[in-house]
Design an enzyme around this catalytic site. Structure first.
Site, PDB file in Angstrom:
ATOM      1  CB  THR B 213      -0.948   0.174   1.261  1.00  0.00           C
ATOM      2  OG1 THR B 213      -1.837  -1.242   1.156  1.00  0.00           O
ATOM      3  CG2 THR B 213      -1.724   1.125   1.264  1.00  0.00           C
ATOM      4  NE  ARG B 241      -7.993  -8.142   2.600  1.00  0.00           N
ATOM      5  CZ  ARG B 241      -6.798  -7.201   2.591  1.00  0.00           C
ATOM      6  NH1 ARG B 241      -6.558  -6.625   1.570  1.00  0.00           N
ATOM      7  NH2 ARG B 241      -6.132  -7.202   3.696  1.00  0.00           N
ATOM      8  N   GLY B 243      -9.781  -4.644   2.506  1.00  0.00           N
ATOM      9  CA  GLY B 243      -8.910  -4.355   3.325  1.00  0.00           C
ATOM     10  C   GLY B 243      -9.065  -2.894   4.236  1.00  0.00           C
ATOM     11  CG  ASP B 244      -5.720  -1.188   6.542  1.00  0.00           C
ATOM     12  OD1 ASP B 244      -5.543  -2.111   5.418  1.00  0.00           O
ATOM     13  OD2 ASP B 244      -5.001  -0.519   7.065  1.00  0.00           O
ATOM     14  CB  THR B 264       1.263   0.146   4.852  1.00  0.00           C
ATOM     15  OG1 THR B 264       1.574  -0.975   3.877  1.00  0.00           O
ATOM     16  CG2 THR B 264       2.393   0.422   5.726  1.00  0.00           C
ATOM     17  N   GLY B 265      -0.150  -2.491   5.933  1.00  0.00           N
ATOM     18  CA  GLY B 265      -0.063  -3.872   6.469  1.00  0.00           C
ATOM     19  C   GLY B 265      -1.218  -4.978   6.264  1.00  0.00           C
ATOM     20  N   GLY B 267      -4.345  -5.744   6.481  1.00  0.00           N
ATOM     21  CA  GLY B 267      -5.463  -5.002   6.837  1.00  0.00           C
ATOM     22  C   GLY B 267      -6.314  -5.456   7.731  1.00  0.00           C
TER      23      GLY B 267
END
Lengths: 346, 346
Positions: B213, B241, B243-244, B264-265, B267
């Site tokens: 990200t 899906r 994510g965050d 970032t990571g 999510g």
């Protein structure tokens, strides 16, 4: 001697006072709270038959959840089963009673959160799942994800055995008629290229088309909190809009350390103010009570121009159900099984 | 006389101490911070040419944003323009360099938030928008919504004049090869019905496929904060899906009263911990510094088993960019234009 007794008595009274305050014997301990949406719900526009129908479903939902908790069941199970009752009723804007999107579909959103583990699951924009709250729980428990959307979420639900229905299951005459009215309003408004924010301000967007979400928060005998929310979104919804209901932190949040929250209302304001998590943060970081925290965050939403309501239940069984609309379908059950159901302002 | 002078001197010293503390002359004041994803980024696996290529794009991104801020431009404009540079590079998992989903598509998510107004916009699962961050901004400014998804979001973007591209624009050989490797791994794993949570634990899901990200946080001369995040999601992504990154409060949050954050990571952990908003809450409600708040929330993510990183910039120009992976592409520029770019741990 008197000099020694006075401080002793003072200390004793203080201690007793503290114990009384901690136990708060006059305060009811709730185990499950529900909402069926906030909006322009006024007594003059309601028939007594309609009122009775709403009260009947709300009561049945509370009884369902209470029964599970009384038997020692998990808050998560109580939330799911309680929301099933509301989802299966055509009266609420969730599952069976979902409103129609602009293109005549029913697109459903739901989310659920386990306050014990902070696990969570959500589905957005699904069209053929009978109980979206169960799909949300399946996402939480049977995938490594939190949020699945659209066709992909439907494929996942099918793979893990969640009950599917033909989209026609969600057809109700009332909701269809509401879409036709909204479409007619649209065609007399400035068309699709209009700045909808302006339209909302000008009143050409019906704010009430946004409401009717259902939700539940529960506290079980093990002290675990859970929260869930399910919605059909807004009438005449366009562009694959996702509201706050499937957004963890906005429409739904649960944390055993503080509170379980489910929101209903003008979703965009609830996302921007991260409402459900903000209530938990005010309780954890500023030691506000559930009533104070819920009121503070509802005030932020109101100040920004948003409206709606929410339900919140803390780890001690204290609850709040504030709203800034004319009414909110809501109810609560305490640990002795006493049921309260309300529609209008107190 | 001495008796009067001593308290006077004490007061003077305290006042001077307070002024020094408020100005913190030895502390750099940052105006813009970026990340290009966290993950298994180790020096031994990197060529010097690749390293230089990453550093070049990160530097160009920082210069682009700094130039806007130096000219008196808005934090929001700086965030959008900076993220464009990262989105247009094939090196990062956003827009041009996006990874492929399980069915060989590129599905992009992005969000942006204005700390001055708490307005926000997001798109999820779009496939033909050249710069998703611009689509997110259009949702914020040209609709009454916060979050639009899929085909609907694409239709909206087209209507308001956001630049579209043929989906083939997002094809890069590296990402395609990564999908083929993931698919091969899938076919040797337990198949689609497997509990992916178990698969993640067993290591049959490549955790690094989740990362890459890009994000930016900025503070302009008017004291306004803004944050933005853009991603291609995870390689071999299924089931629509989300994510965050497009979730306000989780992957992106900005509030002039406290901080701007982009994450970032992994999510799912960032959604469950409402990471970006939790940092703001710890700063507003517990008076933690940006470094303390960022570290506290990253610790929650790590304790739960999640990994990744984040960037955070407060209203005074203090910043934090913690991560618990091997590396994170990141950089910052201070108010004098001094640029720092880093890839590995310090």
């Amino acid at each position: 001697m008197k000099k020694m007794i006075t401080p002793f008595i003072t200390l004793l009274l203080c201690t007793l006072g503290l114990i009384a305050r901690q136990q708060e014997p006059n305060r009811k301990q709730y185990t499950l709270v529900i909402h069926g949406g906030a909006g322009t719900i006024v007594k003059t526009a309601m028939t007594s038959a309609k009122e009775a129908a709403y009260e009947e479903v709300l009561t049945k939902a509370l009884q369902t959840g209470y029964h599970i908790l009384q038997e020692g069941g998990a808050a998560l199970d109580a939330v799911e089963a309680t929301i099933h009752v509301l989802e299966d009723s055509p009266l609420f804007n969730a599952a069976k009673g979902a409103v129609f999107t602009n293109n005549g579909r029913n697109e459903l959103d739901a989310s659920i959160m386990d306050g014990r583990t902070l696990n969570a699951g959500a589905v957005a924009g699904v069209t053929n799942i009978r109980n979206p709250i169960t799909a949300a729980r399946a996402v939480m428990e049977k995938s490594e994800h939190v949020m699945l959307s659209g066709k992909g979420a439907e494929n996942f639900a099918q793979q893990v055995g969640v009950t599917l229905v033909d989209p026609s299951y969600f057809y109700t005459q009332d909701r269809w008629d509401a879409l036709q009215r909204a479409l007619k309003k649209d065609s007399t408004a400035a068309g699709e290229n209009v700045d909808n924010r302006q339209a909302a301000k000008a009143g050409t967007v019906n704010r009430d088309d946004k409401f009717g979400t259902v939700g539940c928060v529960a506290l079980d005998q093990q002290g675990n909190l859970a929260a869930g929310t399910s919605t059909g979104g807004m009438t005449n919804k366009k562009f694959g809009r996702i509201g706050d209901s499937p957004v963890i932190g906005a429409g739904t949040y649960a944390n055993n350390e503080s509170v379980a929250v489910s929101c209903t209302g003008w979703g965009e304001f609830y996302i921007r103010h991260v409402v459900a998590h903000d209530i938990a943060a005010l309780m954890s970081y500023k030691q506000l009570s559930v009533e104070e925290a819920a009121a503070a965050v509802m005030a932020k939403v109101a100040n920004a121009g948003g409206d709606g309501g929410l339900i919140a239940l803390d780890k001690a069984g204290n609850m709040a159900m504030p709203f800034n609309t004319e009414g909110m379908y809501r109810g609560a059950v305490d640990r002795h099984g006493n049921i309260e159901v309300k529609i209008y302002k107190d």
